[in-house]
Design an enzyme around this catalytic site. Structure first.
Site, mmCIF file in Angstrom:
data_model
loop_
_atom_site.group_PDB
_atom_site.id
_atom_site.type_symbol
_atom_site.label_atom_id
_atom_site.label_comp_id
_atom_site.label_asym_id
_atom_site.label_seq_id
_atom_site.Cartn_x
_atom_site.Cartn_y
_atom_site.Cartn_z
ATOM 1 N N ALA A 61 77.525 89.605 -49.404
ATOM 2 C CA ALA A 61 76.828 90.758 -49.723
ATOM 3 C C ALA A 61 77.064 92.103 -48.882
ATOM 4 C CB ALA A 61 75.398 90.665 -50.235
ATOM 5 N N CYS B 53 69.910 88.069 -18.287
ATOM 6 C CA CYS B 53 70.202 87.271 -19.317
ATOM 7 C C CYS B 53 71.694 86.784 -19.244
ATOM 8 C CB CYS B 53 70.315 88.557 -20.649
ATOM 9 S SG CYS B 53 71.034 87.828 -22.115
ATOM 10 N N CYS C 227 69.091 83.326 -48.424
ATOM 11 C CA CYS C 227 69.019 83.683 -50.002
ATOM 12 C C CYS C 227 68.979 82.564 -51.136
ATOM 13 C CB CYS C 227 70.231 84.478 -50.235
ATOM 14 S SG CYS C 227 70.464 86.032 -49.332
ATOM 15 N N PHE D 80 72.644 82.359 -37.475
ATOM 16 C CA PHE D 80 72.531 82.896 -36.303
ATOM 17 C C PHE D 80 73.240 82.361 -35.306
ATOM 18 C CE2 PHE D 80 68.322 84.811 -37.761
ATOM 19 C CZ PHE D 80 68.402 85.923 -36.968
ATOM 20 N N CYS E 58 70.764 92.851 -25.761
ATOM 21 C CA CYS E 58 71.593 92.072 -26.692
ATOM 22 C C CYS E 58 70.907 90.963 -27.388
ATOM 23 C CB CYS E 58 72.780 91.235 -25.932
ATOM 24 S SG CYS E 58 72.362 89.832 -25.035
#
Length: 339
Positions: free
Chosen positions: A34, A240, A181, A127, A166
């Site tokens: 999408a 990080c 979804c 992710f 980030c």
């Protein structure tokens, strides 16, 4: 200058010089669902010189409700999304180059694709891939635009290496138990809103209008009439592992990538995600209730049937996908139902 872009050129922040810049740029879109199809169409119509699309899936009937590049014929021909998108984009604008890759996104492939890329657009459904994008973007100093939507909710954020926090700064590890979804549904206006934000930010970056970037995390719910922005700059972490001093880009390292194994003689693929810890199977059961068949949960595992495949989630984070020997198919099902 081609009259095709005359109305865009009249927009003073872009103008003739901005349009010339667009025609010299290369954008990599990761995912052709999408968000990816919507972004690809807008950027094609805007005249971005080269667009590369990478996606592992094919067009399905359930995609047509919101994935605007595709038609019924694409479903009937079982066309890979990357190829169907490429054909449609060429029909829209033959002046630009559209490159299609039908493959899963891994650290190796992503690092090979980004060397001449000016911008990365996240159009993924998981992710795991977003953390790969984040580390590649930080390593090669490429801006990228995060986007996600489910139900009527959307989220987007522009990440500039060396300037903004980030994704690892914001989340630290791969989140688990996220609605998808396939578990919560989605309406196309939420998709369109995320795409509009992502492409607007993309045009600012590609035409060197970075002073106009949002610089805030945007979230909204089009059904509940909610819209908010958040200043996340204070979340930038000096140490990080992905963007701080001495960054090691952990998600590009082999030991931190998803492990997949085809189990011998069992027509089954085992998937093990990195950094998973112990899974609360009962929480997944609530997400999947009334969405899948033969749902079963006990103190040790959760199992269900979907798309004629049996998926079993163990508390240690392993998933067995029964009924296939194809790793790409198994990973697609994994991300569809486990976020």
């Amino acid at each position: 200058m081609n009259s095709r872009y005359s109305r865009q050129i009249l927009f003073s922040p872009i103008g003739v010089q901005g349009q010339e810049k667009l025609q010299q740029k290369h954008v990599l879109i990761i995912g052709a669902g999408a968000l990816g199809s919507g972004s690809a169409e807008m950027l094609t119509r805007a005249g971005v010189g080269r667009i590369t699309i990478i996606d592992r899936d094919y067009v399905d009937w359930s995609n047509l409700q919101r994935q605007q590049l595709y038609a019924e014929q694409d479903v009937e021909e079982h066309l890979p999304k990357a190829i169907a998108a490429q054909k449609r984009l060429h029909a829209i604008n033959k002046e630009i180059e559209v490159i299609a890759h039908i493959q899963d996104v891994t650290a190796l492939e992503l690092e090979q694709l980004v060397h001449d890329v000016d911008l990365l657009i996240d159009a993924t459904d998981n992710f795991e891939t977003r953390f790969l994008i984040n580390d590649v973007a930080q390593k090669y100093n490429i801006p990228w635009i995060y986007g996600a939507c489910v139900g009527s909710y959307g989220l987007t954020y522009t990440i500039l290496p060396g300037e903004t926090p980030c994704l690892s700064c914001l989340l630290e590890s791969i989140p688990l138990g996220i609605a998808t979804c396939d578990t919560a549904g989605i309406i196309s206006p939420a998709v369109s809103m995320v795409v509009s934000h992502q492409v607007t930010e993309a045009l600012k970056i590609l035409t060197n209008n970075k002073d106009s970037l949002q610089k805030r995390l945007i979230s909204f719910d089009v059904w509940q009439n909610e819209y908010s922005t958040m200043n996340v700059q204070p979340l930038k972490k000096p140490r990080c592992p992905s963007c701080g001093e001495g960054a090691v880009y952990p998600y590009l390292q082999q030991e931190n990538q998803t492990k997949t194994t085809v189990l011998c003689g069992r027509d089954t693929v085992q998937i093990r995600m990195p950094f998973s810890g112990e899974i609360r199977t009962e929480e997944y059961a609530k997400l999947l209730e009334n969405k899948v068949e033969q749902l079963f949960v006990n103190p040790y595992l959760l199992s269900f049937t979907a798309d004629d495949k049996r998926l079993v989630l163990f508390r240690d984070g392993r998933v067995l996908v029964h009924g296939t020997k194809h790793v790409a198919e198994a990973k697609s099902l994994y991300h569809r139902y486990f976020g």
